[in-house]
Design a protein around this motif. Sequence first.
Motif, mmCIF file in Angstrom:
data_model
loop_
_atom_site.group_PDB
_atom_site.id
_atom_site.type_symbol
_atom_site.label_atom_id
_atom_site.label_comp_id
_atom_site.label_asym_id
_atom_site.label_seq_id
_atom_site.Cartn_x
_atom_site.Cartn_y
_atom_site.Cartn_z
ATOM 1 N N GLN A 1 67.224 -18.650 34.546
ATOM 2 C CA GLN A 1 66.642 -19.005 35.848
ATOM 3 C C GLN A 1 65.123 -19.017 35.746
ATOM 4 O O GLN A 1 64.439 -19.911 36.278
ATOM 5 N N GLN A 2 64.569 -18.016 35.031
ATOM 6 C CA GLN A 2 63.119 -17.936 34.856
ATOM 7 C C GLN A 2 62.608 -19.130 34.058
ATOM 8 O O GLN A 2 61.561 -19.720 34.383
ATOM 9 N N GLU B 1 63.910 -22.123 33.826
ATOM 10 C CA GLU B 1 63.947 -23.329 34.662
ATOM 11 C C GLU B 1 62.774 -23.349 35.639
ATOM 12 O O GLU B 1 62.213 -24.411 35.922
ATOM 13 N N ASN B 2 62.438 -22.168 36.141
ATOM 14 C CA ASN B 2 61.296 -22.106 37.068
ATOM 15 C C ASN B 2 60.002 -22.461 36.345
ATOM 16 O O ASN B 2 59.138 -23.158 36.896
ATOM 17 N N GLU B 3 59.856 -21.995 35.114
ATOM 18 C CA GLU B 3 58.659 -22.314 34.330
ATOM 19 C C GLU B 3 58.588 -23.803 34.007
ATOM 20 O O GLU B 3 57.494 -24.363 33.877
ATOM 21 N N ALA B 4 59.764 -24.419 33.876
ATOM 22 C CA ALA B 4 59.801 -25.855 33.553
ATOM 23 C C ALA B 4 59.865 -26.715 34.808
ATOM 24 O O ALA B 4 60.122 -27.929 34.714
ATOM 25 N N ASP B 5 59.644 -26.077 35.960
ATOM 26 C CA ASP B 5 59.674 -26.791 37.254
ATOM 27 C C ASP B 5 61.007 -27.512 37.492
ATOM 28 O O ASP B 5 61.060 -28.550 38.145
ATOM 29 N N GLY B 6 62.047 -26.943 36.913
ATOM 30 C CA GLY B 6 63.369 -27.507 37.148
ATOM 31 C C GLY B 6 63.648 -28.786 36.395
ATOM 32 O O GLY B 6 64.708 -29.411 36.608
ATOM 33 N N LYS B 7 62.737 -29.200 35.513
ATOM 34 C CA LYS B 7 62.926 -30.460 34.788
ATOM 35 C C LYS B 7 63.843 -30.300 33.590
ATOM 36 O O LYS B 7 64.327 -31.289 33.037
#
Length: 845
Positions: free
Chosen positions: A690-691, A693-699
């Motif tokens: 989850q972390q 994905e957040n760092e990758a802005d969900g991309k």
Amino acid sequence: MEHPTSSWQAMQEGNVFYRKQQCYSIPGKLPNLSDYIIAGCKYGGPIALMRDHSKLIALGRTMPAVTKSQIQVYSPAGEGLLLFSWDQGKIIRFGWTIDEKLVVLNEEGTYRLYDLQGDYQQHSLGTEAAELGVIDAKIHENGMVVMTSALTLLEVKGWTGARPLVLANPGLSEPPHSWAAIPPDLNISRHVEVLLSVDTTIYTVDNLENADQRISRGPFAHVSPSPNGKNLALLTAAGLLWVVSTDFQRSMAEFDTSNVVGATGAVLQVEWCGNDAILVTWDSLVVLVGPFGDILQYFYSGPTFAITELDGVRVIGQEVCDFIQKVPASTLSIFRPGSTSPSAILFDAWESFSNKSPKSDESIRSIRPELAKAVDECIDAAGQEWEAHWQRRLLNAAKFGRGFLDFHNPTDFVNMGQTLKVLNAVHYFEVGIPLTYSQYNYASPSHLITRLTSRNLHLLALRISGFLDLKPDPVLKHWACAKILKAKATSGVTGKDAELGGDDEICRMIVEKFEELGGAEVSYAEIAKKAWEVGRGGLATKLLDHEAKGSDQVPLLLTMKEDKLALVKAVDSGDTDLVYHVLLHLHKRLPLGSFFRLLEEGGQTLAPASKLLEVYAREQNREMLRDFYYSDDRRVESAVLSLDEASRTTDQSAKIAAVKTAQKFFSEDKDRSFEAKVVDEQAKLLAIQQQLENEADGKIKFFGLSVNETMRACILNGFSKRADKIKHDFKVSDKRFWYTKMYALVEAKDFEGLENFAKSKRSPIGYEVFVRHLVEKGFPREGIQYIAKCDSSKRADLYVDCGEWRMAAKECKERNDKAKLEQLKQKAPNSLVVREYEQVLSTMK
């Protein structure tokens, strides 16, 4: 014994005869009928009386002490059947249903249906009728029509308490002079039809329209439909009786009642005598008006009340109960003076035979071709007679005639004999049901049995049922319910013990009686329901133990709140739907803790119910399943359920929470430490993903991947350090990590990174895998640099795999491996390579 013709009177110049038969002599049994409002029940039923408070009572008159709010019910034989008080406001109208229930309607639209034991069911016409108020009603066998104070009409269909239907607006400005209702079953349209006398005309109202019949002979003081609903008897205010069809197209008779000698005062009733003649009554005079204006007069010592029957009219006076009817065709054929019909000759022949006269043989010979018809007429005429003496004589005549026939179906003869025995039994004054043969056939034997049981005449009803080969079940059921109502606790014992003793005794008595008399199909559940309704819960439970059908037991047990017993019975029945019904009912009614405690305390007995609950809850109500597992302290199942919910949800936070919940449940079970550790690691992995994905802005998709796939995704997307951390956190082995990273770098075509990775330290997986994977993915040239780090014995093959045949030959020469070189020569792709390999071979010793 008087001859049947002694009560006959002729009409239409001797072509039609009517007779008056005395059913009962009842001197002094009834109060003065002129002081009462009366409602009579058809088919030889009882009459109900209520004091008419609009009439004054002379001082000193001897009369029963009846309060204004009481209704009395008498049999036609003058025997008191019921007396009850009314406490629901002013009574507007009362009348009888086809099942001999007394309908009592008050001005607020509340009505009750009383049986002959005084028990009742109460219904209402609704708030609209209550607000408007009721001013009148017409009650028929299967419903009623009510007139409100707003002069609108409401129809009640059946007696189940259904919401009344609003009929077409009659458009009245004041109440009608008189009115009547023709029941739906007597109309072609199958809808009720209301006839209203307004001014000089008649309005007909049904559920769709209000029609003015445009006649000018009114107003009418009495409107009386015939039993078949085809004709009307209308009495004008001037006393003219007019008989007309209900569609007002055919006028059939007119008669001026003011010309009747001895008639004083106003006409009290206009009733039909079957569908043939009209009965008009005064205070102590009854006049029968025939179709052509002929009349017959009957004088009584006091007021009378007439009740229309389908085959005549019943007249109840102060001293007698009479039945007036048109003489039936079969009776007329046999007994008419001077009759020469075959049936009359047969009857005479039998009498001659009884007197040992030879004339009988001659008579039989004269009617031989029509003898069968004569026998049938004698059988039918027997059914039309009231006195057993003449019934017997007519049946004997029929039996005599049958002896001269080669073949005659005895069914009618036997049935008539049975029927007459039944009718004579109910004619007895203590029973008091003056039912005729025609009425008996119309209403059916089972209906008569119901009427007898409603009077608590169970023994007679049971014997008649056996005599007619009818099932005793309805009688036994009613008897059992009546027994329960009248039963008392065991004498000499008080308190709970007395009630228990009484329950055992009554239950044993009922069961034994059913077994003795063959009431195998009687539903014990219905009897148990009656016991519960009168406050005998213990008896109800005991009776239910004898009920064979679980589907009948369980609903009542639930109503009685015998929850565990209801569930046990449902499980024992093997009916899955029934078990579900109980479970869902209990889940809805009981507190959650009590519901689950009930299942837990049931042990093995209720284990099937617990399993069914699990199946249902898993598909339909997972919240219930979670609560069930928690209450039963089933940690592993709760954990598995949480993991299942985690697999179903798409919300990341909810998924992580569900996995953590599963870890908590596993950790609470000392035998599930491995599962707890695995699930804990899964929760950590999901949090990391989850972390990421957040760092990758969900991309970039990370959530839900395995550890290997997560490290691979990190390497592919430039999060190499995060991949190293995941390796450390989840203790991924070096071999597994090197494979994963090598595959990912090749996929990313990061050959420089792959080279640096290979040089970072000694590979735990060797370097051959590097070469082979690169070759497999189509990058053989990039794999050449790793061959030198591989085992020397495999380098030649690896060079060949990379397409470097010369370097493979060089490697064989350096190792002086002539055999390998020969082997590779056989696989050479072209002749040039073969010549080069031969040169190298030539230089080798």
